[in-house]
Design a protein around this motif. Structure first.
Motif: not given
Length: 168
Positions: A42-49, A57-63
């Protein structure tokens, strides 16, 4: 005759490459920490690309289950195109999964559902820990595909595959 809006095989393949190339260039974890070379979901800063974390979970988390699925799809794309970069990325994902696999039990799957890329900490919310999921088909396909091609650390992939298969 083609349906309106239907893509040709060439157009579909171009789209697959565009998506894979974009994610490889803008959504991988990097080389540091216990979870290198795997995709963020996921991109936590939606328009960042830039894909950089998990929606919950937020930035730095993966699945890890999504990493296994992406690796399996990259392997298929390599088989279609013959392009080594897709195979290299698939091997990198498989190697990270192998390094982090553990015997599961009734409360924990062989890999957690959400984990921090740099600390290896499993995500904890007010609802509890996120160290259980059963969506390992992609990881199993990735390991099977690499073993069949004799690419990467095949003995380790077979061991991880047996561990996950026995747990399932």
């Amino acid at each position: 005759e083609r349906s309106p809006g239907a893509m040709t095989w060439g157009e579909s393949l171009a789209n697959m490459r565009t998506i894979a190339d974009y994610w490889l260039g803008h959504g991988m974890t990097g080389t540091d920490g216990p979870w290198p070379n795997v995709p963020f979901p996921y991109n936590t800063d939606v328009h960042s690309g830039r894909y950089d974390g998990d929606m919950v979970a937020g930035k730095g988390y993966l699945q890890p289950d999504k990493a296994g699925s992406f690796g399996a799809e990259l392997l298929v794309l390599h088989q279609i195109t013959g392009e080594p970069r897709y195979l290299e990325a698939a091997v990198g994902i498989a190697d990270t999964l192998v390094r982090n696999v553990e015997a599961g039990d009734a409360d924990r799957s062989p890999w957690p559902f959400r984990v921090h890329v740099l600390t290896g900490e499993v995500f904890v919310s007010k609802n509890g820990r996120f160290d259980y999921t059963t969506n390992w088909t992609g990881a199993l396909r990735l390991f099977d595909g690499l073993v069949a091609l004799k690419e990467g650390r095949t003995a380790e992939y077979e061991r991880a595959r047996r561990l996950v298969g026995d747990w399932l």
